[in-house]
Design an enzyme around this catalytic site. Structure first.
Site, PDB file in Angstrom:
ATOM      1  N   HIS A  55      34.721  57.685  32.179  1.00  0.00           N
ATOM      2  CA  HIS A  55      35.593  58.394  32.067  1.00  0.00           C
ATOM      3  C   HIS A  55      36.980  57.822  30.882  1.00  0.00           C
ATOM      4  O   HIS A  55      37.997  58.747  30.405  1.00  0.00           O
ATOM      5  CB  HIS A  55      36.612  57.569  33.673  1.00  0.00           C
ATOM      6  CG  HIS A  55      35.772  58.039  34.760  1.00  0.00           C
ATOM      7  ND1 HIS A  55      35.557  57.282  36.008  1.00  0.00           N
ATOM      8  CD2 HIS A  55      35.687  59.085  35.134  1.00  0.00           C
ATOM      9  CE1 HIS A  55      34.970  58.276  37.514  1.00  0.00           C
ATOM     10  NE2 HIS A  55      34.971  59.252  36.818  1.00  0.00           N
ATOM     11  N   PRO A 112      38.702  64.959  41.334  1.00  0.00           N
ATOM     12  CA  PRO A 112      40.133  65.335  40.074  1.00  0.00           C
ATOM     13  C   PRO A 112      40.416  64.006  40.294  1.00  0.00           C
ATOM     14  O   PRO A 112      40.332  63.001  40.787  1.00  0.00           O
ATOM     15  CB  PRO A 112      40.486  66.477  41.638  1.00  0.00           C
ATOM     16  CG  PRO A 112      39.408  67.644  42.792  1.00  0.00           C
ATOM     17  CD  PRO A 112      38.284  66.093  42.031  1.00  0.00           C
ATOM     18  N   GLU A 128      22.464  57.671  51.211  1.00  0.00           N
ATOM     19  CA  GLU A 128      22.419  56.840  50.150  1.00  0.00           C
ATOM     20  C   GLU A 128      22.035  55.714  50.438  1.00  0.00           C
ATOM     21  O   GLU A 128      20.961  54.392  50.122  1.00  0.00           O
ATOM     22  CB  GLU A 128      23.600  56.803  49.301  1.00  0.00           C
ATOM     23  CG  GLU A 128      23.331  57.976  48.472  1.00  0.00           C
ATOM     24  CD  GLU A 128      23.762  57.259  47.061  1.00  0.00           C
ATOM     25  OE1 GLU A 128      25.616  57.886  47.286  1.00  0.00           O
ATOM     26  OE2 GLU A 128      23.196  57.874  45.784  1.00  0.00           O
ATOM     27  N   THR A 157      32.665  67.348  40.335  1.00  0.00           N
ATOM     28  CA  THR A 157      33.854  66.243  39.821  1.00  0.00           C
ATOM     29  C   THR A 157      34.632  66.254  40.747  1.00  0.00           C
ATOM     30  O   THR A 157      34.874  66.721  41.741  1.00  0.00           O
ATOM     31  CB  THR A 157      33.832  66.749  38.686  1.00  0.00           C
ATOM     32  OG1 THR A 157      34.309  65.457  37.814  1.00  0.00           O
ATOM     33  CG2 THR A 157      35.380  67.595  38.858  1.00  0.00           C
ATOM     34  N   HIS A 167      27.098  63.467  50.631  1.00  0.00           N
ATOM     35  CA  HIS A 167      25.651  62.418  49.775  1.00  0.00           C
ATOM     36  C   HIS A 167      25.752  61.621  51.288  1.00  0.00           C
ATOM     37  O   HIS A 167      26.290  60.886  52.238  1.00  0.00           O
ATOM     38  CB  HIS A 167      27.058  61.185  49.357  1.00  0.00           C
ATOM     39  CG  HIS A 167      26.818  61.467  47.336  1.00  0.00           C
ATOM     40  ND1 HIS A 167      27.786  63.212  47.052  1.00  0.00           N
ATOM     41  CD2 HIS A 167      25.831  61.134  46.474  1.00  0.00           C
ATOM     42  CE1 HIS A 167      26.402  62.964  45.423  1.00  0.00           C
ATOM     43  NE2 HIS A 167      26.070  62.328  45.166  1.00  0.00           N
ATOM     44  N   ASP A 173      21.481  64.372  39.243  1.00  0.00           N
ATOM     45  CA  ASP A 173      22.932  63.686  39.589  1.00  0.00           C
ATOM     46  C   ASP A 173      23.541  63.376  38.717  1.00  0.00           C
ATOM     47  O   ASP A 173      24.525  63.781  38.481  1.00  0.00           O
ATOM     48  CB  ASP A 173      21.740  62.572  40.128  1.00  0.00           C
ATOM     49  CG  ASP A 173      22.917  61.637  41.978  1.00  0.00           C
ATOM     50  OD1 ASP A 173      23.735  62.330  42.191  1.00  0.00           O
ATOM     51  OD2 ASP A 173      21.747  60.640  41.738  1.00  0.00           O
ATOM     52  N   ASP A 174      22.982  62.069  37.358  1.00  0.00           N
ATOM     53  CA  ASP A 174      23.254  61.811  36.604  1.00  0.00           C
ATOM     54  C   ASP A 174      22.839  61.851  35.646  1.00  0.00           C
ATOM     55  O   ASP A 174      22.011  60.906  34.859  1.00  0.00           O
ATOM     56  CB  ASP A 174      24.328  60.572  36.681  1.00  0.00           C
ATOM     57  CG  ASP A 174      25.408  60.854  37.863  1.00  0.00           C
ATOM     58  OD1 ASP A 174      26.508  61.275  37.704  1.00  0.00           O
ATOM     59  OD2 ASP A 174      24.780  60.475  39.398  1.00  0.00           O
TER      60      ASP A 174
END
Ligand code: IMP
Ligand code: ZN
Length: 338
Positions: A65, A99, A194, A97, A191, A275-276
């Site tokens: 970020h 906002p 989890e 993503t 999601h 995912d990432d």
């Protein structure tokens, strides 16, 4: 090696990729991130095992970020992420993503910039899902949702869905907002499970999302309720699997013991995702390879996985047909690889 090569060459579909978790060390370097921060960003890939890896993961996104806190850097980041997925033979990408407003960028600027980067490339088909962070207060989430609905009207061919994400140990699922999003024609992915939370999972499944992310604690083997598993399998809601993410966040014991095997055994729809890819130092090629290697999926199953992912995507029917034709032609041309 041969299997890895197959996974690399196979045209793949990515349905679960968070923009700021997908920044590679190379992209972070281009965005002037200090080397120490880049090392920290990938900390989970270097730890053996600590108590709370899932909560730790959510502190790492701050580094990305910081790197995308302006219009120019957000544009560059999006461009790089798309190029990297393209290099990995991803032919269709759903990028998601949250906002985010920064001192020099409004939430609207942020979304507009990502859309600009998507529109100015012609490497692959990219769709945008906008995320609501479950940790944000209702007022902020409603403000985000209103922006999402406005932007969806402007760019209905790019903004295709709304996602619920954020630290699963924090906040709640506010169904009313997703009902509103669905009414305006947006698809919904949540999601879900989890962490172990049968009450919330029941609420989510009864909402009938178009897809769910992770779904780790739904099957009774992992602590889920029989009722929730029955609901999930009866509804045949496609599951977005993110193997390495789950292993590194320590929510599954190992690749071999991944809950995806329940979906395979019961012939339920699933897709394989990163995912990432930045935080977890992975690629979609590697994820397909891990699925094949640890869960005994054949090359044919991997190919089918790409095909099923097209069906589960939020692309238009026309786009789905094009993607399927592409995959079919690719297979006919590469029979020797199977
Ligand atoms: P961004 O939405 O592009 O800023 O991507 C990073 C954000 O995605 C994080 O701050 C989280 O809110 C969300 N995120 C990334 N990975 C996960 C996950 O595995 N579970 C839930 N949320 C996630
Ligand atoms: Zn995710």
């Amino acid at each position: 090696m041969e299997l890895l090569e197959f996974c690399q060459k196979l045209p793949k579909i990515e349905l679960h990729a968070h923009l700021n978790g997908s920044l590679s060390p190379e992209t972070l370097t281009v965005l002037n991130t200090p080397i120490e921060d880049i090392k920290t960003y990938q900390l989970l890939t270097k730890l053996d095992c600590i108590e709370d890896q899932l909560n730790l993961a959510f502190t790492l996104f701050k580094i990305a970020h910081n790197a995308t806190n302006m219009i120019e850097s957000t544009y560059l980041a999006t461009k790089h992420v798309i190029e990297e997925f393209h290099k990995d033979n991803v032919i269709y990408l759903e990028l998601r993503t949250t906002p985010r407003a920064e001192p020099q960028m409004t939430k609207r600027d942020y979304v507009n910039t990502i859309i600009k980067a998507i529109r100015e490339q012609n490497l692959i088909t990219v769709k945008l899902l906008l995320s609501i962070n479950r940790g944000h207060c209702l007022k902020e989430s409603e403000e985000t949702l209103n922006l999402i609905l406005e932007m969806h009207e402007l760019y209905p061919d790019i903004i295709k869905g709304v996602d619920l994400s954020g630290n699963p140990n924090v906040g709640i699922f506010s169904e009313a907002m997703f009902i509103k999003a669905r009414k305006s024609g947006l698809k919904i992915t949540l999601h879900c499970a989890e962490v172990l939370n049968n009450e919330e999972v029941k609420q989510m499944l009864e909402f009938k999302p178009d897809r769910i992310g992770h779904g780790t604690f739904i099957h009774p083997t992992y602590g889920g309720s029989t009722e929730n598993w029955k609901l999930c399998s009866d509804l045949r809601i496609p599951l977005e699997c993110c193997l390495t993410s789950n292993v590194l966040c320590n929510t599954v014991q190992s690749y071999k013991e991944h809950h995806m095997c329940e979906w395979v055994e019961n012939n339920l729809p699933f897709n394989i995702n990163t995912d990432d890819k930045g935080v977890f130092s992975t690629t979609l090629t590697k994820e397909y390879f891990y699925a094949a290697h640890h869960l005994n999926l054949s090359k044919e199953s991997l190919y089918n996985c790409s095909c099923i992912a097209i069906d589960s995507s939020f692309a238009s029917e026309e786009e789905k047909l094009k993607l399927k034709t592409y995959l079919k032609e690719w297979k006919d041309k590469h029979l020797e690889l199977f």
